[in-house]
Design a protein around this motif. Structure first.
Motif, PDB file in Angstrom:
ATOM      1  N   ASP A   1       2.898   3.147   7.658  1.00 14.17           N
ATOM      2  CA  ASP A   1       1.598   2.490   7.470  1.00 14.17           C
ATOM      3  C   ASP A   1       1.771   1.104   6.842  1.00 14.17           C
ATOM      4  O   ASP A   1       1.327   0.847   5.719  1.00 14.17           O
ATOM      5  CB  ASP A   1       0.672   3.380   6.623  1.00 14.17           C
TER       6      ASP A   1
ATOM      7  N   PHE B   1       1.399   4.067  -1.211  1.00  9.15           N
ATOM      8  CA  PHE B   1       0.858   5.225  -1.906  1.00  9.15           C
ATOM      9  C   PHE B   1       1.596   6.477  -1.422  1.00  9.15           C
ATOM     10  O   PHE B   1       2.318   6.453  -0.427  1.00  9.15           O
ATOM     11  CB  PHE B   1      -0.640   5.361  -1.616  1.00  9.15           C
TER      12      PHE B   1
ATOM     13  N   ASP C   1       0.860  -1.203   0.000  1.00  3.68           N
ATOM     14  CA  ASP C   1       0.000   0.000   0.000  1.00  3.68           C
ATOM     15  C   ASP C   1       0.893   1.249   0.000  1.00  3.68           C
ATOM     16  O   ASP C   1       0.631   2.208   0.723  1.00  3.68           O
ATOM     17  CB  ASP C   1      -0.911  -0.022   1.248  1.00  3.68           C
TER      18      ASP C   1
ATOM     19  N   ASN D   1       1.719   7.454   2.180  1.00  5.14           N
ATOM     20  CA  ASN D   1       2.389   6.563   3.138  1.00  5.14           C
ATOM     21  C   ASN D   1       3.904   6.676   3.078  1.00  5.14           C
ATOM     22  O   ASN D   1       4.630   5.765   3.519  1.00  5.14           O
ATOM     23  CB  ASN D   1       1.939   5.113   2.915  1.00  5.14           C
TER      24      ASN D   1
ATOM     25  N   ARG E   1     -11.923  -0.341  -2.809  1.00  3.69           N
ATOM     26  CA  ARG E   1     -12.691   0.904  -2.833  1.00  3.69           C
ATOM     27  C   ARG E   1     -14.166   0.644  -3.144  1.00  3.69           C
ATOM     28  O   ARG E   1     -15.050   1.308  -2.580  1.00  3.69           O
ATOM     29  CB  ARG E   1     -12.081   1.864  -3.856  1.00  3.69           C
TER      30      ARG E   1
HETATM   31  N1  LIG Z   1      -4.347   3.363  -0.194  1.00  5.42           N
HETATM   32  C1  LIG Z   1      -5.693   2.839  -0.198  1.00  5.42           C
HETATM   33  C2  LIG Z   1      -6.431   2.984   1.092  1.00  5.42           C
HETATM   34  C3  LIG Z   1      -5.633   2.624   2.339  1.00  5.42           C
HETATM   35  O1  LIG Z   1      -5.603   3.745   3.158  1.00  5.42           O
HETATM   36  P1  LIG Z   1      -4.297   4.215   3.988  1.00  5.42           P
HETATM   37  O2  LIG Z   1      -4.604   5.603   4.423  1.00  5.42           O
HETATM   38  O3  LIG Z   1      -4.182   3.219   5.108  1.00  5.42           O
HETATM   39  O4  LIG Z   1      -3.125   4.164   3.031  1.00  5.42           O
HETATM   40  C4  LIG Z   1      -6.541   3.520  -1.302  1.00  5.42           C
HETATM   41  O5  LIG Z   1      -6.116   4.592  -1.749  1.00  5.42           O
HETATM   42  O6  LIG Z   1      -7.582   2.975  -1.665  1.00  5.42           O
END
Ligand SMILES: N[C@@H](CCOP(=O)(O)O)C(=O)O
Ligand SMILES: Nc1ncnc2c1ncn2[C@@H]1O[C@H](COP(=O)(O)OP(=O)(O)O)[C@@H](O)[C@H]1O
Length: 318
Positions: free
Chosen positions: A211, A195, A193, A198, A281
């Protein structure tokens, strides 16, 4: 405000002496999380992040916390869990699992340039290598089994065209997971994850990944695909941005060279990375869990990314 379990300085008076962190001086809830309750905690020795885990269990958490400690000890920039006098890094507060980790400096870079992507690629490769001798195995709990389980739950909410897309992609991923190429892919602990929200940066200096609570054992190339699908795209269309993709992949390859099997897997993995977040999602959007997801993320973003990856050529891995 995602503080599900309030914690005050008074609550910490009897709890903090188990650590070598001095007296707690201030505690402030962090509003941006969606999974856990997080606080910035200031003590006599510095600044930390206190997390109360709202969904993850005492049985699941050792994987994540020990992985962070393992990586931190090997020079990967991640928050280091703080042990108490008994050497434990998983604690209990208000009857729920809790941890204290070091606070990373900096802030998220939501509009990354190639230099940021290169820093992420290099650290990701370093992280994969550093995880090779990690002793705990826990699967990616948002992997193929979860996709299979979740697909029938969300299908009734989708248009005919999206039902077709979802079914076809799940079948394609099942077939790929059964292939000889898939079996050759290097694997181990992955973030899963990674992203933009994070990762912390101070200017162009990467200060850490955090995270880790979707981490698990999976193929390294899946982790790269998830990361590229967020860091290296045009946010409106989901199309890959060639300069940022090149920067991230080249920096990764310089630390941990990609294999021929990974080259073959690259397109299906980019699709897998899109499918995984489209599904989560969709699930959170159509079946919201009370008070846990305050603003569900937009599922159409990952539907667009998935269609993009299927319909367009993808850049060479190396
Ligand atoms: N990155 C995921 C959701 C997870 O949320 P997080 O805040 O724990 O990174 C998304 O964008 O769907
Ligand atoms: N170790 C850390 N150092 C600095 N900030 C952190 C750290 N951990 C969490 N944060 C801050 O808390 C916010 C929410 O944390 P996150 O782990 O994303 O929560 P959730 O898992 O609930 O989505 C992050 O956006 C970041 O600002």
């Amino acid at each position: 405000m995602a503080v599900f379990t309030p914690v005050s300085l008074d609550d910490l008076t009897d709890w903090m002496p188990q650590f070598n962190l001095g007296k707690p001086l201030a505690i402030k809830g962090i509003s941006s999380g969606i999974e856990n309750t997080n606080f910035f905690l200031t003590t006599e020795t510095g600044e930390y992040v206190l997390t109360i885990f709202e969904k993850l269990t005492f049985a699941q958490l050792p994987f994540y916390l020990h992985l962070m400690r393992h990586l931190a000890e090997r020079g990967v920039l991640v928050p280091a869990p703080v042990a108490n006098h008994a050497g434990e890094i998983l604690h209990s507060l208000h009857g729920k699992p809790a941890s204290i980790v070091t606070k990373l400096e900096g802030s998220s870079q939501l509009d990354p340039r190639p230099a940021h992507c290169a820093a992420v690629g290099a650290m990701l490769a370093k992280m994969h290598l550093a995880g090779r001798d990690f002793g705990i195995r826990q699967p990616n709990l948002r992997g193929l089994d979860w996709w299979r389980m979740t697909t029938p739950t969300v299908l009734p909410y989708l248009s005919e065209s999206n039902q077709h897309l979802l079914r076809a992609e799940l079948h394609a991923q099942e077939a790929f997971a059964a292939s000889a190429t898939y079996r050759e892919l290097p694997n181990g602990p992955v973030h899963a994850d990674l992203f933009r929200n994070n990762v912390m940066f101070d200017g162009e200096r990467l200060t850490g990944f955090f995270d880790f609570y979707f981490a698990g054992c999976d193929t390294w190339i899946f982790d790269v695909a998830v990361t590229v699908n967020d860091w290296c795209i045009d946010l409106d269309t989901g199309a890959l941005d060639a300069a940022r993709v090149r920067a991230l992949l080249d920096a990764y390859h310089a630390v941990r060279p990609f294999s021929a099997a990974e080259q073959e897997a690259w397109r299906p993995m980019l699709q897998a990375g899109a499918l995984r977040f489209w599904l989560s999602r969709l699930y959170d959007f159509h079946l919201p869990r009370e008070a846990e997801m305050l603003t569900p993320h937009d599922p159409t973003h990952f539907e667009r990314i998935l269609r993009q990856r299927i319909d367009n050529p993808v850049p060479e891995l190396f």
